[in-house]
Write a protein that holds these residues in place. Structure first.
Motif, PDB file in Angstrom:
ATOM      1  N   UNK A  93     -18.427 -37.822 -50.070  1.00  0.00           N
ATOM      2  CA  UNK A  93     -17.907 -37.630 -50.932  1.00  0.00           C
ATOM      3  C   UNK A  93     -19.476 -37.299 -52.148  1.00  0.00           C
ATOM      4  N   UNK A  94     -18.848 -36.500 -53.112  1.00  0.00           N
ATOM      5  CA  UNK A  94     -19.760 -36.145 -53.405  1.00  0.00           C
ATOM      6  C   UNK A  94     -19.963 -36.200 -55.327  1.00  0.00           C
ATOM      7  N   UNK A  95     -20.505 -35.634 -56.159  1.00  0.00           N
ATOM      8  CA  UNK A  95     -20.635 -35.592 -57.309  1.00  0.00           C
ATOM      9  C   UNK A  95     -22.332 -34.901 -58.136  1.00  0.00           C
ATOM     10  N   UNK A  96     -21.344 -34.108 -58.783  1.00  0.00           N
ATOM     11  CA  UNK A  96     -22.266 -33.191 -59.576  1.00  0.00           C
ATOM     12  C   UNK A  96     -23.140 -34.359 -60.525  1.00  0.00           C
ATOM     13  N   UNK A  97     -24.442 -34.840 -60.779  1.00  0.00           N
ATOM     14  CA  UNK A  97     -25.147 -35.473 -61.749  1.00  0.00           C
ATOM     15  C   UNK A  97     -25.404 -34.867 -62.770  1.00  0.00           C
ATOM     16  N   UNK A  98     -26.215 -33.543 -62.470  1.00  0.00           N
ATOM     17  CA  UNK A  98     -26.259 -32.781 -64.003  1.00  0.00           C
ATOM     18  C   UNK A  98     -26.164 -31.610 -63.378  1.00  0.00           C
ATOM     19  N   UNK A  99     -26.332 -30.558 -64.513  1.00  0.00           N
ATOM     20  CA  UNK A  99     -25.895 -28.903 -64.557  1.00  0.00           C
ATOM     21  C   UNK A  99     -27.084 -28.286 -66.072  1.00  0.00           C
ATOM     22  N   UNK A 100     -28.224 -27.008 -65.424  1.00  0.00           N
ATOM     23  CA  UNK A 100     -28.348 -26.675 -66.506  1.00  0.00           C
ATOM     24  C   UNK A 100     -27.713 -25.577 -67.560  1.00  0.00           C
ATOM     25  N   UNK A 101     -28.119 -25.597 -68.697  1.00  0.00           N
ATOM     26  CA  UNK A 101     -27.656 -23.930 -69.635  1.00  0.00           C
ATOM     27  C   UNK A 101     -27.707 -22.693 -69.443  1.00  0.00           C
ATOM     28  N   UNK A 102     -27.221 -22.603 -68.591  1.00  0.00           N
ATOM     29  CA  UNK A 102     -25.775 -22.804 -67.454  1.00  0.00           C
ATOM     30  C   UNK A 102     -26.844 -22.454 -66.392  1.00  0.00           C
ATOM     31  N   UNK A 103     -25.623 -22.623 -64.742  1.00  0.00           N
ATOM     32  CA  UNK A 103     -25.754 -23.255 -63.265  1.00  0.00           C
ATOM     33  C   UNK A 103     -24.971 -22.553 -63.285  1.00  0.00           C
ATOM     34  N   UNK A 104     -25.205 -21.374 -62.783  1.00  0.00           N
ATOM     35  CA  UNK A 104     -24.218 -20.127 -62.128  1.00  0.00           C
ATOM     36  C   UNK A 104     -23.874 -20.829 -60.618  1.00  0.00           C
ATOM     37  N   UNK A 105     -22.667 -20.529 -59.573  1.00  0.00           N
ATOM     38  CA  UNK A 105     -22.755 -20.623 -58.227  1.00  0.00           C
ATOM     39  C   UNK A 105     -22.243 -20.067 -57.319  1.00  0.00           C
ATOM     40  N   UNK A 106     -22.140 -19.927 -56.292  1.00  0.00           N
ATOM     41  CA  UNK A 106     -21.515 -19.752 -55.619  1.00  0.00           C
ATOM     42  C   UNK A 106     -21.153 -20.309 -54.148  1.00  0.00           C
ATOM     43  N   UNK A 107     -19.288 -20.505 -55.201  1.00  0.00           N
ATOM     44  CA  UNK A 107     -18.936 -21.684 -53.361  1.00  0.00           C
ATOM     45  C   UNK A 107     -17.974 -20.717 -52.456  1.00  0.00           C
ATOM     46  N   UNK A 108     -17.859 -21.634 -51.369  1.00  0.00           N
ATOM     47  CA  UNK A 108     -17.141 -21.160 -50.048  1.00  0.00           C
ATOM     48  C   UNK A 108     -16.367 -21.926 -49.256  1.00  0.00           C
ATOM     49  N   UNK A 109     -15.314 -22.185 -50.095  1.00  0.00           N
ATOM     50  CA  UNK A 109     -14.676 -23.329 -49.726  1.00  0.00           C
ATOM     51  C   UNK A 109     -14.088 -22.486 -48.232  1.00  0.00           C
ATOM     52  N   UNK A 110     -14.000 -22.934 -47.008  1.00  0.00           N
ATOM     53  CA  UNK A 110     -13.113 -22.826 -45.600  1.00  0.00           C
ATOM     54  C   UNK A 110     -12.875 -23.741 -44.747  1.00  0.00           C
ATOM     55  N   UNK A 111     -11.488 -23.928 -43.898  1.00  0.00           N
ATOM     56  CA  UNK A 111     -10.916 -24.692 -42.566  1.00  0.00           C
ATOM     57  C   UNK A 111     -12.279 -24.111 -41.536  1.00  0.00           C
TER      58      UNK A 111
END
Length: 111
Positions: A93-111
């Motif tokens: 369980x997690x949440x995003x508390x803050x992001x700068x303007x801008x924040x650029x993410x690379x997210x890899x979702x895998x099983x």
């Protein structure tokens, strides 16, 4: 494993075509049955109060640009700066508390 043709047909750049909006922008770069890769563009957004992500898959997240802060229910706060990455376990369980303007993410979702 067969990835979508989008990534294979031409060169792309994670820092081009950055649009800033009132909502986070989630762009699927490529996906297969077991993997999904996204570019996420944040512009000061954070998770709604009391909301936690509870995902069925692993998530590798790399902050390409900017700063961010995540809060994990079991581990507490994690501050990220450009170049930092981490792996989020399924059902962590997690949440995003803050992001700068801008924040650029690379997210890899895998099983």
């Amino acid at each position: 494993m067969s990835f979508s043709a989008q990534c294979l047909t031409g060169k792309m750049n994670a820092f081009e075509n950055i649009r800033l909006a009132d909502e986070e922008i989630f762009e699927t770069i490529t996906k297969s049955e077991y993997v999904r890769i996204e570019r996420i563009i944040s512009n000061g957004q954070k998770s709604p109060e009391g909301f936690f992500y509870d995902q069925d898959e692993y998530e590798f997240v790399l902050l390409l640009e900017g700063e961010a802060e995540l809060f994990f229910k079991e581990k507490g706060r994690v501050r990220l700066k450009k170049g930092d990455y981490l792996v989020i376990e399924p059902h962590e369980l997690h949440r995003v508390e803050y992001t700068s303007k801008p924040a650029i993410w690379l997210a890899v979702f895998y099983r």
